[in-house]
Design an enzyme around this catalytic site. Structure first.
Site, mmCIF file in Angstrom:
data_model
loop_
_atom_site.group_PDB
_atom_site.id
_atom_site.type_symbol
_atom_site.label_atom_id
_atom_site.label_comp_id
_atom_site.label_asym_id
_atom_site.label_seq_id
_atom_site.Cartn_x
_atom_site.Cartn_y
_atom_site.Cartn_z
ATOM 1 N N GLN A 269 -3.841 -21.870 18.733
ATOM 2 C CA GLN A 269 -4.658 -20.864 18.044
ATOM 3 C C GLN A 269 -4.761 -19.582 18.869
ATOM 4 O OE1 GLN A 269 -8.505 -22.597 17.271
ATOM 5 N NE2 GLN A 269 -7.622 -24.385 16.261
ATOM 6 N N THR B 153 0.811 -1.227 0.000
ATOM 7 C CA THR B 153 0.000 0.000 0.000
ATOM 8 C C THR B 153 0.840 1.270 0.000
ATOM 9 O OG1 THR B 153 -1.791 -1.089 1.186
ATOM 10 C CG2 THR B 153 -1.676 1.282 1.407
ATOM 11 N N THR C 274 1.534 -4.961 4.071
ATOM 12 C CA THR C 274 1.361 -5.400 5.460
ATOM 13 C C THR C 274 0.764 -6.806 5.570
ATOM 14 O OG1 THR C 274 -0.818 -4.348 5.593
ATOM 15 C CG2 THR C 274 1.079 -3.055 6.337
ATOM 16 N N ASP C 275 0.012 -7.250 4.544
ATOM 17 C CA ASP C 275 -0.729 -8.506 4.696
ATOM 18 C C ASP C 275 0.167 -9.679 5.069
ATOM 19 O OD1 ASP C 275 -3.044 -7.180 4.151
ATOM 20 O OD2 ASP C 275 -3.280 -7.939 2.099
ATOM 21 N N ASP D 221 1.090 -6.633 -4.492
ATOM 22 C CA ASP D 221 0.315 -6.664 -3.254
ATOM 23 C C ASP D 221 0.880 -7.868 -2.498
ATOM 24 O OD1 ASP D 221 -2.854 -5.904 -2.246
ATOM 25 O OD2 ASP D 221 -1.931 -7.751 -1.485
ATOM 26 N N SER D 222 1.196 -7.693 -1.227
ATOM 27 C CA SER D 222 1.966 -8.738 -0.551
ATOM 28 C C SER D 222 1.185 -10.031 -0.354
ATOM 29 C CB SER D 222 2.521 -8.237 0.775
ATOM 30 O OG SER D 222 1.525 -8.172 1.755
ATOM 31 N N SER D 223 -0.127 -10.005 -0.607
ATOM 32 C CA SER D 223 -0.878 -11.266 -0.549
ATOM 33 C C SER D 223 -0.387 -12.223 -1.641
ATOM 34 C CB SER D 223 -2.381 -11.009 -0.695
ATOM 35 O OG SER D 223 -2.624 -10.295 -1.886
HETATM 36 N N1 ASP Z 1 -2.854 -5.589 0.557
HETATM 37 C C1 ASP Z 1 -1.750 -4.723 0.923
HETATM 38 C C2 ASP Z 1 -0.484 -5.557 0.872
HETATM 39 O O1 ASP Z 1 -0.249 -6.331 1.736
HETATM 40 C C3 ASP Z 1 -1.980 -4.159 2.266
HETATM 41 C C4 ASP Z 1 -0.920 -3.210 2.750
HETATM 42 O O2 ASP Z 1 0.128 -3.038 2.196
HETATM 43 O O3 ASP Z 1 -1.188 -2.569 3.787
HETATM 44 O O4 ASP Z 1 0.278 -5.432 -0.073
#
Ligand code: ASP
Length: 334
Positions: free
Chosen positions: A267, A13, A86-87, A54-56
């Protein structure tokens, strides 16, 4: 003395801008915005990755690129900053912590919840904190700088997608707090263990399985028996408890006997797997699941991925799994 850093920009992001399709990474934007941080004390080169993700979408291929970039330019820089979405930031920070053993320099991962182009972006303070942390010559570990905290990478979890306080280390103290002054909590920093010997990841089969009451219990046993995994993270209840379900236990036993390293973690956010605290923790242990103490799921997956990428016997992997390699777990005194 001028500190010289390498900034690896992978996506996320922080470097996105508004496009007709919504927020998307814009090549060249972040390196341009970063220029304001250059000073007489701090100089850095920015390596913008050709495909900003996007880190996903992160994969071991991306992780190998980051590992390789740090390894090949290790001697040329005083520290490294990895800019990341962040993901999956906690996965990447954990992988780097285990894949860069003997690290003697800072590697600081950061990103933001709001892009730098947003007037209230948290990216500016996160970048400032990450760059300052990466200038500390005695920070010899992988950390995440986020929302005025410096956190051990292999202890961190993304806990909030709706506020700036995106990350924390539920079972470990922070490494620094950034206020008007930076408070460096050096008593919590790792002591370097050299020599630096980076590890390239292989295409290994590691998965995490989340136990649920009902049909999910036996299903996990069936998956473990059939999937031929190199490593499996079993996420059980409380202090590591699970029902004495025949299919579950048979699956764990079969996987362990065929060389899969099966690790039992909880968990629950705080606390640890403690075999023997409850009788209900014993069947999994007897079937061959290792107690993962207070490992996070991210660190458990990362540690298995790195251990299974090395030419080690299943026994050596099991032994290393139960040892703290990068400050990732709290070991009970014998
Ligand atoms: N979907 C974004 C990512 O992980 C979220 C972020 O960067 O905050 O690339």
């Amino acid at each position: 003395m001028t500190r010289r850093l390498l900034v690896l920009y992978t996506g996320g992001t922080i470097g996105m801008d508004h496009t007709p399709d919504g927020l998307a990474p814009v090549p060249g934007l972040l390196p341009r915005l970063l220029a304001r941080f250059q000073s007489a004390e701090l100089t850095f080169d920015v390596e913008e990755y050709p495909e900003l993700i996007d880190s996903s979408a992160i994969t071991p291929v991306h992780w190998n690129r980051i590992i390789g970039d740090i390894a090949s330019r290790y001697d040329a820089y005083d520290g490294f900053v990895v800019i990341h979405g962040t993901d999956t930031m906690a996965y990447t920070a954990s992988v780097l912590a285990f894949a860069l053993p003997g690290l003697g320099k800072p590697v600081v991962v950061t990103g933001s919840q709001l892009p730098l182009v947003h007037p209230r972006s948290d990216g500016w303070s996160n970048l400032a904190d990450a760059l300052e942390a990466a200038c500390q010559p005695d920070l010899c570990e992988v950390a995440i700088a986020f929302d005025r905290l410096l956190l051990r990478g292999c202890r961190a979890r993304k806990l909030d997608a709706a506020s700036f306080a995106g990350f924390d280390t539920p079972n470990a103290p922070p490494l620094a707090r950034f206020g008007i002054k930076a408070e460096w909590l050096r008593q919590h920093w790792l002591v370097p263990q050299g020599p630096f010997s980076p590890i390239t990841l292989k295409d290994v089969r590691v998965a995490a399985l989340f136990l649920t009451p009902g049909a999910g219990t036996a299903l996990i046993g069936q998956i473990l028996a059939a999937a031929r995994l190199d490593g499996a993270v079993l996420m059980s209840y409380g202090n590591g408890n699970a029902p004495a379900d025949a299919a579950l236990l048979a699956g764990v036993a079969q996987a362990a006997a065929s060389g899969t390293v099966v690790v039992n973690i909880s968990q629950v956010m705080h606390g640890a797997v403690e075999v023997g605290a409850y009788a209900a923790s014993q069947p999994l242990a007897r079937a061959g699941a290792l107690a993962g103490a207070d490992l996070t799921p991210e660190a458990a997956v990362a540690k298995l991925t790195v251990l299974c990428s090395q030419e080690l016997s299943p026994e050596a992997r099991r032994e290393a799994m139960q040892r703290a390699l990068a400050g990732e777990l709290t070991l009970q005194p014998d």
